[in-house]
Design an enzyme around this catalytic site. Structure first.
Site, PDB file in Angstrom:
ATOM      1  N   SER A  82      -2.266   4.393  -4.547  1.00  0.00           N
ATOM      2  CA  SER A  82      -2.793   3.267  -3.766  1.00  0.00           C
ATOM      3  C   SER A  82      -1.677   2.280  -3.422  1.00  0.00           C
ATOM      4  O   SER A  82      -0.610   2.295  -4.026  1.00  0.00           O
ATOM      5  CB  SER A  82      -3.857   2.534  -4.573  1.00  0.00           C
ATOM      6  OG  SER A  82      -4.875   3.421  -4.946  1.00  0.00           O
ATOM      7  N   HIS A  83      -1.979   1.386  -2.484  1.00  0.00           N
ATOM      8  CA  HIS A  83      -0.949   0.464  -2.017  1.00  0.00           C
ATOM      9  C   HIS A  83      -0.560  -0.576  -3.068  1.00  0.00           C
ATOM     10  O   HIS A  83       0.496  -1.198  -2.956  1.00  0.00           O
ATOM     11  CB  HIS A  83      -1.398  -0.211  -0.723  1.00  0.00           C
ATOM     12  CG  HIS A  83      -0.330  -1.057  -0.087  1.00  0.00           C
ATOM     13  ND1 HIS A  83       0.908  -0.553   0.244  1.00  0.00           N
ATOM     14  CD2 HIS A  83      -0.297  -2.362   0.252  1.00  0.00           C
ATOM     15  CE1 HIS A  83       1.641  -1.515   0.763  1.00  0.00           C
ATOM     16  NE2 HIS A  83       0.939  -2.627   0.780  1.00  0.00           N
TER      17      HIS A  83
ATOM     18  N   VAL B 228      -0.890  -9.297  -6.700  1.00  0.00           N
ATOM     19  CA  VAL B 228      -1.152  -8.384  -7.820  1.00  0.00           C
ATOM     20  C   VAL B 228      -1.849  -9.123  -8.946  1.00  0.00           C
ATOM     21  O   VAL B 228      -2.666  -8.552  -9.660  1.00  0.00           O
ATOM     22  CB  VAL B 228       0.105  -7.680  -8.382  1.00  0.00           C
ATOM     23  CG1 VAL B 228       0.371  -6.404  -7.642  1.00  0.00           C
ATOM     24  CG2 VAL B 228       1.283  -8.561  -8.458  1.00  0.00           C
TER      25      VAL B 228
ATOM     26  N   ARG C 135      15.130 -12.817  -2.794  1.00  0.00           N
ATOM     27  CA  ARG C 135      15.434 -14.235  -2.579  1.00  0.00           C
ATOM     28  C   ARG C 135      15.211 -15.041  -3.848  1.00  0.00           C
ATOM     29  O   ARG C 135      15.965 -15.959  -4.158  1.00  0.00           O
ATOM     30  CB  ARG C 135      14.590 -14.787  -1.433  1.00  0.00           C
ATOM     31  CG  ARG C 135      15.088 -14.363  -0.063  1.00  0.00           C
ATOM     32  CD  ARG C 135      14.119 -14.731   1.050  1.00  0.00           C
ATOM     33  NE  ARG C 135      12.921 -13.904   0.993  1.00  0.00           N
ATOM     34  CZ  ARG C 135      11.680 -14.361   1.026  1.00  0.00           C
ATOM     35  NH1 ARG C 135      11.454 -15.653   1.156  1.00  0.00           N
ATOM     36  NH2 ARG C 135      10.657 -13.539   0.931  1.00  0.00           N
TER      37      ARG C 135
ATOM     38  N   ALA D 220      -7.308  -3.532  -8.139  1.00  0.00           N
ATOM     39  CA  ALA D 220      -8.542  -4.320  -8.233  1.00  0.00           C
ATOM     40  C   ALA D 220      -9.722  -3.416  -8.572  1.00  0.00           C
ATOM     41  O   ALA D 220     -10.544  -3.732  -9.443  1.00  0.00           O
ATOM     42  CB  ALA D 220      -8.796  -5.072  -6.930  1.00  0.00           C
TER      43      ALA D 220
ATOM     44  N   GLU E  62      -7.576  -7.795  -2.463  1.00  0.00           N
ATOM     45  CA  GLU E  62      -7.235  -8.191  -1.097  1.00  0.00           C
ATOM     46  C   GLU E  62      -8.418  -8.081  -0.142  1.00  0.00           C
ATOM     47  O   GLU E  62      -8.499  -8.817   0.840  1.00  0.00           O
ATOM     48  CB  GLU E  62      -6.069  -7.324  -0.589  1.00  0.00           C
ATOM     49  CG  GLU E  62      -5.462  -7.816   0.719  1.00  0.00           C
ATOM     50  CD  GLU E  62      -4.191  -7.053   1.121  1.00  0.00           C
ATOM     51  OE1 GLU E  62      -3.709  -6.230   0.315  1.00  0.00           O
ATOM     52  OE2 GLU E  62      -3.703  -7.289   2.236  1.00  0.00           O
TER      53      GLU E  62
ATOM     54  N   GLY F 251      -9.463   2.642  -5.138  1.00  0.00           N
ATOM     55  CA  GLY F 251      -8.872   3.014  -6.426  1.00  0.00           C
ATOM     56  C   GLY F 251      -7.552   2.329  -6.709  1.00  0.00           C
ATOM     57  O   GLY F 251      -6.747   2.834  -7.486  1.00  0.00           O
ATOM     58  N   GLY F 252      -7.306   1.176  -6.083  1.00  0.00           N
ATOM     59  CA  GLY F 252      -6.104   0.406  -6.396  1.00  0.00           C
ATOM     60  C   GLY F 252      -6.331  -0.444  -7.638  1.00  0.00           C
ATOM     61  O   GLY F 252      -7.309  -0.261  -8.375  1.00  0.00           O
TER      62      GLY F 252
ATOM     63  N   HIS G 257       5.402 -11.107   6.016  1.00  0.00           N
ATOM     64  CA  HIS G 257       6.412 -11.206   4.972  1.00  0.00           C
ATOM     65  C   HIS G 257       7.773 -11.371   5.629  1.00  0.00           C
ATOM     66  O   HIS G 257       8.088 -10.666   6.581  1.00  0.00           O
ATOM     67  CB  HIS G 257       6.392  -9.949   4.103  1.00  0.00           C
ATOM     68  CG  HIS G 257       7.136 -10.108   2.802  1.00  0.00           C
ATOM     69  ND1 HIS G 257       8.499 -10.203   2.750  1.00  0.00           N
ATOM     70  CD2 HIS G 257       6.696 -10.197   1.528  1.00  0.00           C
ATOM     71  CE1 HIS G 257       8.874 -10.343   1.476  1.00  0.00           C
ATOM     72  NE2 HIS G 257       7.794 -10.346   0.721  1.00  0.00           N
TER      73      HIS G 257
END
Lengths: 247, 661
Positions: free
Chosen positions: B42-43, B411, B273, B16, B394, B13-14, B257
């Site tokens: 979701s993440h 994203v 950055r 995508a 992902e 359910g993110g 990361h």
């Protein structure tokens, strides 16, 4: 991360436990002893309890970074996000309970998702576009940078449920939409992409389950983990809705 | 046996999953989303910095277009990406960001006139055009030639998923929260949905669907230190792998990361950055320009992360009781910028570190961040080996990231792949030949077999502890299958993980509840995670070259002659302790951008034998001239691969809308 040379504290974490799925289970306070560690949050503490002491303990964490709103719970009687609560900011005896108002899943886990979905369906918390389809190949419609920023400020709500747990009206009126719902209406009111008028919003929140149910106790404002300007937004919205009601 | 029928089953359910579901539902197909958690939790929510789309609104983005975004993405991938799919992606990204602008995402906007920004440690004044006032703003990000990353302050993912989840509610798409797919239902190369467990009641049900889409995000929790949310355990990857039919692509490609806060691993955005923040060592020296004179702090993530670890290994890290780390200095950006454009960073530093980033430096060290590998799909998002099974985001290896993903492309991929794959799923469901014709006996057998596996852990005599196995796996992955990899470490990691797989077959669960049972969940997920860990470790051990995020100290060169190919892992039998690896060659003779130097990182690589000829051919086509669309079309046609409604040309101020495509 503060280095400490002193001995770690012994924490006593008491959890209000009840699993409605288990026939005959009764609510009770269960206390766990735990040695504090540097930088320990309630996320770390509860996981350690579950891994080492009690595999049955239920709670919800997702992002563990204070952004997803999963881990709202009563921390020493006050609604807050457990993941970003450092134990060093609390006394050695900590009491945890599930958020009230929401359906209890078990122990510290409550069904905020179900509540929020129902609220969203009722208040239609989406942009009611003037045209159904966006022309995807054209340069987008302009918006004043300041306005976009103001919308985002209200859009930062994470639907954690803390405002509902801290709300006097929500305890008395099951159908009250609460600060989370009112804040969303305030957000869409600001948004020029949404074609709805104040008359439309009045239909949604112009009663005691909406903006007129608020008793201005403002527990919501005090406990909101994102520091949303709930006090001023609800007051403003009420003025606007009164204006429609008086027409 | 409970059976739920639907046209489309979206697992995850993110962003995508939600966008895929909206596409399918709008085309008239009943769609159900399964989600471990409420969709908005979701993440995807954690994406802070932004989404790449070549709008070219801001002054520093002028001259940007699909061609530049394409080249940045392919170079970023270290030529591991599928270039046709990258083209589909960069062409649709501006449409996606504009669609979301219509759906209510409060994108940060361009303000006309002068503003002060920090570039390379210096304050610089930039003048924005009058005509761009109020359009979507872009910021700088690593590995990009132009300022291309559209953003909402530093809560981009939050704002996007709020809008898209609310759009899914508007479309009346049910989200079955707190449910988990345990296995895919499939037979003779056709997928029919999934066996699903209700995480509150423990009930098992079969969700039978014409088309099934996996959109479950990444698998960061295979590692000890990760920026990923606790639910990112790769379960979508795992159930696809467990079919024995579907293949996972490039699982050894794992991104770290550069700026996880130390030691918790919570992300602070690349926007720090991009907006001018600097990396510093124990002595307060800015070290990145010494390693990467061209892009400095803004080289691609794999390169910056490696340079940071290299610097720490030289003894230049700051010491703490939890180990060594480096510093991220954003103080030069000023209080107003930090509190407005980097608000989440401010909050995270305040709550988790007790650090005020306006005045103090932030302790950081690279942490696992992104899973480039996933269910291998065709350009339409469907598995080439398991019909009716799709993937997006992902969890997919579609494959736009190759061996390293650029910041802001994830994203972007969620919504772009959701739009594209969702349309193809709708096409699939439209066809009579894909009507459901699934034997109920098959469904029943699979539900029974999943129930038996759970019962065995609850009632059996197994004595292995799932949490212990999981912690061991996470340590092995972090220590031996991390940023720097060596053959002997990888070999021992594979052996140790194989032993853990065997032990995981005898997991016993102490807490016997059949309903909500966190220990049982850990148990069955650990079994699945170990298989993924092996797909990564075995793939990494076998790939004797360095490419993107996969860096072998014993094979430091990229070797196109031998390794310009995608790893495909399948898990044939439950009795196995290793996935089978196969390889899919990338065809240099069809590439729009033949392999070369990335423009940062190591310059040393072994050419593919076809590269020189293809480079000459490309050069010849470019010299023939024509507008950029015609040249591109001659180099590598891709428009035919897109759903028709996404084939229009993207308008920009410097490329006004003309007639035609």
């Amino acid at each position: 991360m503060k280095d400490t040379t002193t001995e770690n504290r012994q924490l006593k974490i008491s959890v209000l436990r009840y699993n409605p799925q288990v026939p005959g289970d009764r609510p009770r306070l269960q206390t766990y002893d735990l040695e504090e560690a540097a930088g320990m949050t309630l996320f770390i503490a509860l996981n350690e309890i579950r891994e080492k002491q009690d595999p049955s303990l239920q709670f919800d964490f997702v992002c563990r970074a204070g952004i997803c709103g999963s881990c709202g719970m009563m921390i020493n009687g006050r609604p807050g996000l457990a993941c970003r609560t450092l134990t060093m900011n609390l006394g050695p005896e900590i009491t945890l309970a599930p958020l009230p108002v929401f359906e209890l899943i078990g122990d510290l886990s409550v069904n905020t998702g179900k509540w929020m979905r129902a609220m969203s369906e009722r208040l239609e918390t989406w942009v009611h576009m003037k045209q159904q389809e966006v022309d995807l190949t054209r340069i987008e419609e302009r918006m004043e940078p300041q306005l976009a920023e103001e919308i985002y400020l209200l859009d930062r709500c994470i639907e954690c449920g803390c405002c509902i747990a801290g709300c006097g009206t929500a305890r008395m009126r099951e159908a009250f939409v609460g600060a989370v719902g009112l804040n969303k209406i305030a957000r869409f009111r600001l948004d020029p992409r949404d074609g709805r008028t104040d008359e439309d919003y009045y239909e949604l929140i112009g009663d005691d389950d909406g903006v007129f149910g608020c008793m201005s106790l403002l527990g919501c404002h005090d406990v909101c983990p994102k520091n949303l300007p709930l006090q001023t937004r609800i007051a403003f919205l009420r003025r606007k809705m009164v204006a429609v009601g008086l027409k | 046996m409970k059976i739920v029928y639907t046209d489309v089953l979206v697992i995850g359910g993110g962003l995508a999953g939600l966008r895929t579901a909206v596409a399918a539902k709008r085309r008239g197909h009943d769609t159900i989303i399964l989600s471990l958690v409420p969709a908005k939790r979701s993440h995807s929510k954690a994406a802070q910095g932004g989404m790449q789309a070549s709008l070219a609104n801001v002054t520093k983005g002028r001259g940007d277009n699909e061609d530049v975004h394409f080249e940045d993405t392919v170079r970023g991938s270290d030529w591991g990406a599928d270039q046709e799919v990258v083209r589909m992606f960069v062409d649709t990204a501006p449409k996606a960001v504009r669609e979301l602008a219509g759906w209510g995402v409060p994108w940060s906007r361009v303000g006309r006139g002068d503003r002060e920004v920090v570039i390379n440690g210096q304050k610089v004044t930039i003048t924005e055009r009058d005509e761009a006032h109020g359009t979507l703003a872009q910021r700088d990000f690593g590995g990009t030639k132009k300022w291309r990353t559209c953003y909402v302050s530093d809560g981009t993912g939050h704002a996007m998923i709020t809008a898209v989840a609310d759009r899914a509610i508007a479309e009346q798409i049910p989200v079955h929260e707190r449910t988990e797919a345990l296995a895919l239902i499939h037979d003779a190369g056709r997928c029919y949905g999934a066996v699903v467990r209700n995480l509150i009641t423990g009930e098992l049900a079969a969700y039978v669907a014409k088309a099934t889409a996996i959109a479950t995000g990444g698998a960061g929790r295979l590692y000890r230190v990760t920026t990923n949310a606790v639910i990112c355990e790769g379960m979508g990857h795992a159930i696809a792998l467990e079919t024995g039919v579907a293949a996972l692509g490039n699982m050894e490609a794992v991104q770290f990361h550069p700026t996880g806060i130390f030691p918790a691993g919570i992300l602070v955005t690349e926007g720090c950055r991009g907006d001018g923040g600097l990396l510093k060592d124990a002595d307060g020296n800015r070290f990145m320009p010494d390693y990467e004179p061209e892009r400095k702090e803004l080289a691609s993530r794999d390169v910056v992360s490696r340079r940071m670890e290299e610097h720490i290994a030289k003894g230049r890290g700051a010491k703490s009781r939890f180990g060594d780390h480096l510093w991220l200095d954003v103080t030069l950006l000023g209080e107003q910028h930090i509190k407005q454009n980097l608000r989440e960073v401010y909050e995270i530093c305040h709550y988790f570190l007790g650090v005020d980033p306006v005045r103090e430096w932030i302790p950081v060290r690279p942490a696992q961040h992104y899973t480039m590998g996933g269910l291998r799909t065709r350009p339409n998002g469907e598995s080439p080996t398991l019909k009716g099974l799709f993937a997006a985001g992902e969890a997919a290896c579609w494959d736009i990231h190759g061996f390293n993903r650029l910041g802001g492309n994830s994203v972007a991929e969620t919504v772009v792949s959701g739009m594209i794959v969702g349309e193809f799923i709708a096409d699939f469901c439209d066809k009579a030949e894909n009507d459901l014709n699934v034997p109920i006996g098959l469904v029943r057998d699979l539900v029974d077999s999943e129930r038996a596996k759970l019962d065995a852990m609850l009632e059996g005599s197994g004595a292995e502890d799932a949490t212990e196995l999981k912690v061991r796996m996470q340590n092995i992955m972090t220590d031996k299958v991390g940023i720097f990899r060596r053959g002997e470490d990888l070999k021992s990691a594979v052996e140790a993980l194989q032993q853990l797989v065997e032990r995981s077959r005898s997991i016993g669960v102490h807490y016997k509840a059949t309903g909500a049972n966190p220990e049982l969940v850990t148990a069955y997920r650990t079994q699945k995670m170990l298989k993924l860990a092996l797909a990564i470790a075995h793939g990494a051990a076998t790939r004797t070259e360095s490419r993107g995020a996969h860096y072998r100290e014993d094979y430091p060169r990229r070797n196109d002659a031998e390794w310009l190919k995608r790893t495909l892992a399948t898990w044939r039998s439950d009795a196995d302790t290793l996935p089978q690896l196969a390889y899919e060659a990338l065809d240099v003779t069809k590439m729009e951008l033949p392999p070369g130097w990335r423009g940062y990182g190591e310059r040393d690589y072994v050419d593919h034998p076809d590269t020189a000829a293809r480079a000459a051919e490309v050069e010849k086509i470019r010299r023939r001239g024509g507008d950029r669309y015609a040249i591109q079309q001659a180099l590598m046609p891709f428009v035919h691969l897109l759903p028709e409604r996404f084939r229009g040309r993207n308008e920009r101020f410097d490329e006004p809308k003309a007639a035609g495509r």
